[in-house]
Design an enzyme around this catalytic site. Structure first.
Site, PDB file in Angstrom:
ATOM      1  N   SER A 313     -23.375 -15.780   8.728  1.00  0.00           N
ATOM      2  CA  SER A 313     -24.702 -16.169   8.246  1.00  0.00           C
ATOM      3  C   SER A 313     -25.738 -16.156   9.358  1.00  0.00           C
ATOM      4  O   SER A 313     -25.536 -16.745  10.416  1.00  0.00           O
ATOM      5  CB  SER A 313     -24.639 -17.565   7.618  1.00  0.00           C
ATOM      6  OG  SER A 313     -25.932 -17.974   7.215  1.00  0.00           O
ATOM      7  N   ASP A 314     -26.846 -15.465   9.104  1.00  0.00           N
ATOM      8  CA  ASP A 314     -27.986 -15.546  10.004  1.00  0.00           C
ATOM      9  C   ASP A 314     -28.537 -16.968   9.938  1.00  0.00           C
ATOM     10  O   ASP A 314     -28.469 -17.616   8.898  1.00  0.00           O
ATOM     11  CB  ASP A 314     -29.048 -14.538   9.563  1.00  0.00           C
ATOM     12  CG  ASP A 314     -30.262 -14.555  10.461  1.00  0.00           C
ATOM     13  OD1 ASP A 314     -30.094 -14.430  11.680  1.00  0.00           O
ATOM     14  OD2 ASP A 314     -31.377 -14.712   9.937  1.00  0.00           O
TER      15      ASP A 314
END
Length: 818
Positions: A313-314
């Site tokens: 996940s960014d």
């Protein structure tokens, strides 16, 4: 392009800051360099349709169609042609729906640019910009191409979509600004230095073009299909050989009919409709996800989402809001937090949109406290002295407020001793936790008193922590990836409960991203890490590839251009709400509502889809084994099994006619498509394709079904049935295979007993019931087959219901195989 002086750059680009390019020169450069846009490969309608008519399975159907025409079997010709067209139409229609949804999303972004051409400022499409164009950029503009600043005070840009940095970056004269970044403050004149694929955005897009992961389940299903085709071809060759030896007299028409019948047998047994069934199942799942505010742009990624065991996940804009807020206020002794915040608001540009000013304004509890103050003068932020200043009046007294970098404000206050140490310790503590600090002081313009320190942070999205914890509970390891510093990354990771093993990307991959070689040490570091900081696009892409090389099924969430390569490479790329066009184009799942909570729902929906497909695959393989092996056995040794109702046309004991085989294929697979609506089971962890289990369960159920069908033939021939001819026996076999096949699906859709919850969804149940009613009428009234009595029909039904219990018991045991 390397950074050079503005004068040298203008000479090199052969352009003029005061007049810009002329139209003729701009057109030449546009023809030379191409549009300031990314190229998209166009696929013709013929190229989209061809796969549905070209390949091993379509070839067999088409050969059967040709042979039906040669032998003038018009009924067979029409029904087989219908099967081919139906399969092609469903596959093409579902693919078109997904592509149309993505095309609609791309139309949302249509940038314009204010450019100097022929000595006049004019607005043109950003795609028409060329190298050397002089462009004006102001507050709120999206930078349309890579460019170098020629004039203007300064420009503060949000380039988080490109680099992952959560805080705005200040650009000055001769600095480079990147295509896709957003102007948050200031205005400048720039000269375009790169367009299209040569921009920072474009170079990232090259990674996107190279990226792409094949669906694991799709690959496994293809291998299953190939295995069944090979098996069917071998058995068909045996069948044809023995029929040519046994049947007499043997003429040309008889040979063609034998070949056609065997071809149709292969069509009926090989999973011809498997692509259509799976397409419909996935497409309906995509429709369900769209109701959850998530658009699916790549259908096969849904099945991958069910198997995901790692989510990369960014951080910025995905786990966090990409919006600065005040995390804490730390006033010196004698000053209240409310007073300090009030002074912080007074030292803010009342007309500006500076993100730091907005954060402090939003933090102030009551705006009433501002009414007793009057701002006489405001000096905006200067990136050289790194502070703002306001001259404020209250009750006839005037004083100054300054706000800016804490080191600058501390130095202005000339702090010494314990006062200096205490304030510096707080600033260092905040920095160690990844907070941005802001100092505040008041004075008369000459001497200053330090009031306190603000801590600023990009806050978590409301649902991020709960979603992360829910995904971890589902057996999905969440790794955070960000362009921010390690301290910021650790603080966010701790808030989310992800873990504190945050590594610097350069410590893992080095600094030479052009010659990056993945080692076993890197693989171990990537697997064990909780997340990565100071990451560039190539790092994100490599992180996903490394995890995939270790056998993980990866999902990737993000919103920026810098996320695009990893989004495409991931088994399931997820673009969050507000994502850039590049991120949405690369992603497989596009969220249209803020937050990540829909991902949890999407994972569960994907598991249902996976479960539905597995139900069909178990059923289809078992039925293929049943029909093919049963047909070969009865054909080869029918004379030893059947004595009362023997065939009249020589020694052919083939148990089904060509029209029965085609009808069987249609009646089996058309209602089975409603399995896409079924009330499926949801696995407690990632849904994993287990080839050993799939083949074991399917093979055993298929062989038992062969025994079941042969036993029916022998029993019917012994005299329990009222049939009087071999053609009626064929009808009985046809009914047995349709009834037994559909009841087998009720077994394969459950890991427990077939009569326990979740029960079949009403559409699936109704489709099967209606099909069975049609088959009853078909066999009773003799539609396309020889008619049989209602008593024989009821016997077949009772016989198959009894067989469901041992089949279900064996299925339960076999599905526990690890």
């Amino acid at each position: 392009m390397d950074k050079i002086s503005n004068d040298d750059l203008l000479k090199k680009l052969e352009t003029d800051e005061k007049n810009g390019l002329n139209t003729s020169e701009a057109q030449k450069r546009l023809l030379r360099d191409g549009k300031n846009a990314l190229e998209e490969k166009k696929v013709t309608l013929l190229q989209k349709l061809m796969p549905y008519f070209w390949g091993p399975i379509p070839w067999m159907i088409e050969a059967a169609i040709v042979l039906s025409l040669i032998t003038m079997d018009i009924k067979d010709f029409i029904i087989i042609l219908l099967l081919l067209l139906l399969n092609a139409f469903i596959g093409w229609r579902q693919d078109k729906s997904a592509q149309d949804a993505l095309a609609a999303l791309k139309n949302d972004l249509a940038l314009k640019a204010n450019v100097l051409r022929d000595s006049k400022w004019q607005e043109i499409p950003a795609s028409d910009l060329v190298v050397g164009d002089i462009v004006a950029i102001a507050l709120g503009n999206v930078v349309p191409a890579d460019a170098q600043i020629l004039s203007g005070d300064y420009l503060t840009v949000d380039q988080s979509a490109l680099t992952g940095e959560s805080l705005p970056v200040t650009k000055n004269i001769q600095d480079v600004v990147y295509s896709g970044s957003i102007a948050k403050e200031g205005s400048v004149i720039v000269v375009v230095t790169a367009t299209g694929v040569n921009t920072y955005f474009g170079k990232t897009a090259k990674l996107v073009a190279e990226a792409g992961a094949k669906s694991q389940l799709t690959g496994e299903i293809t291998s299953v299909g190939n295995f069944l085709i090979i098996g069917a071809v071998v058995l068909s060759i045996i069948l044809v050989t023995f029929q040519l030896i046994l049947i007499r007299p043997l003429d040309q028409v008889t040979i063609l009919r034998i070949v056609k019948t065997v071809l149709v047998l292969m069509v009926a047994t090989i999973p011809v409709a498997m692509p259509a069934v799976i397409s419909v199942t996935i497409a309906l799942g995509a429709l369900q996800l769209s109701k959850m505010k998530a658009i699916v742009s790549k259908l096969n990624s849904i099945e991958a989402l069910a198997s995901v065991n790692v989510l990369c996940s960014d951080k910025t804009g995905t786990l966090t809001q990409n919006k600065l807020s005040v995390a804490g206020v730390f006033p010196v002794e004698g000053i209240t937090s409310e007073l300090m915040t009030t002074y912080g608001v007074l030292a803010s540009d009342p007309k500006g949109e500076d993100v730091i000013d907005l954060a402090i304004k939003n933090f102030l509890k009551s705006k009433d406290s501002l009414s007793s103050y009057k701002i006489d003068k405001f000096i905006p932020f200067n990136p050289v002295i790194k502070r703002v200043e306001a001259v404020v009046e209250k009750d006839g007294k005037t004083f100054h407020i300054v706000k800016g970098a804490p080191q600058v404000i501390v130095e202005m206050c000339k702090l010494v001793g314990d006062n200096l140490k205490n304030i510096q310790d707080k600033i260092d503590e905040l920095a160690s936790h990844g907070f941005k600090s802001l100092g505040l002081a008041i004075g008369d313009g000459e001497t200053w008193s330090y009031m306190g320190t603000f801590s600023l942070a990009d806050p978590l999205r409301v649902d991020s922590k709960s979603t992360v914890q829910a995904l971890k509970a589902e057996g999905i390891d969440v790794k955070m990836i960000t362009g921010d510093s390690q301290n910021i990354a650790k603080e966010v990771a701790n808030q989310l409960g992800i873990g504190d093993n945050i590594l610097l990307a350069t410590d893992v991959f080095g600094t030479d991203d052009k010659n990056m070689t993945i080692t076993s040490k890197m693989q171990k570091q990537v697997e064990e890490a909780s997340g990565f900081a100071e990451v560039f696009p190539q790092h994100k892409y490599e992180i996903v590839k490394v995890l995939q090389s270790k056998g993980h099924i990866c999902a990737m969430t993000g919103d920026g251009v810098n996320d695009s390569p990893a989004l495409k490479q991931a088994d399931c790329g997820i673009a969050v709400s507000g994502a850039t066009d590049a991120a949405r184009a690369a992603a497989a799942l596009i969220l249209t509502n803020p937050g990540l909570s829909v991902i949890e729902n999407a994972v569960n929906e994907a598991k249902k889809i996976f479960s539905r497909m597995m139900s069909y695959i178990y059923y289809r393989i078992a039925m293929t084994i049943n029909i093919m092996i049963f047909s070969v056995i009865v054909t080869l040794i029918g004379k030893y099994l059947i004595h009362r109702v023997v065939p009249t046309d020589g020694d052919s004991f083939f148990p089904l006619t060509a029209i029965m085989l085609v009808s069987l294929a249609l009646l089996d697979d058309i209602p089975i498509m409603t399995i896409a609506y079924d009330n499926a089971e949801i696995s407690s962890g990632p849904s994993i394709w287990n080839k050993k289990r799939v083949f074991t369960v399917s093979f055993v159920l298929g062989i038992i079904s062969v025994v079941q069908s042969i036993a029916l033939v022998v029993w019917a021939d012994k005299g329990w049935s009222q049939i009087t001819s071999f053609s009626q026996l064929q009808t009985l076999v046809f009914l047995q295979l349709v009834v037994g096949g559909h009841l087998l699906l009720f077994i394969t859709r459950r890991s427990g007993w077939f009569f326990t919850k979740p029960f079949p969804q009403w559409k699936l149940f109704s489709a099967i019931v209606l099909t069975q009613i049609f088959v009853v009428f078909m066999t009773y009234f003799g539609w396309l087959v020889e008619s049989i009595t209602i008593r024989d029909i009821l016997y077949v039904w009772g016989y198959n219901i009894l067989w469901m219990f041992p089949l279900s018991f064996i299925s339960i045991i076999l599905k526990k195989i690890k």
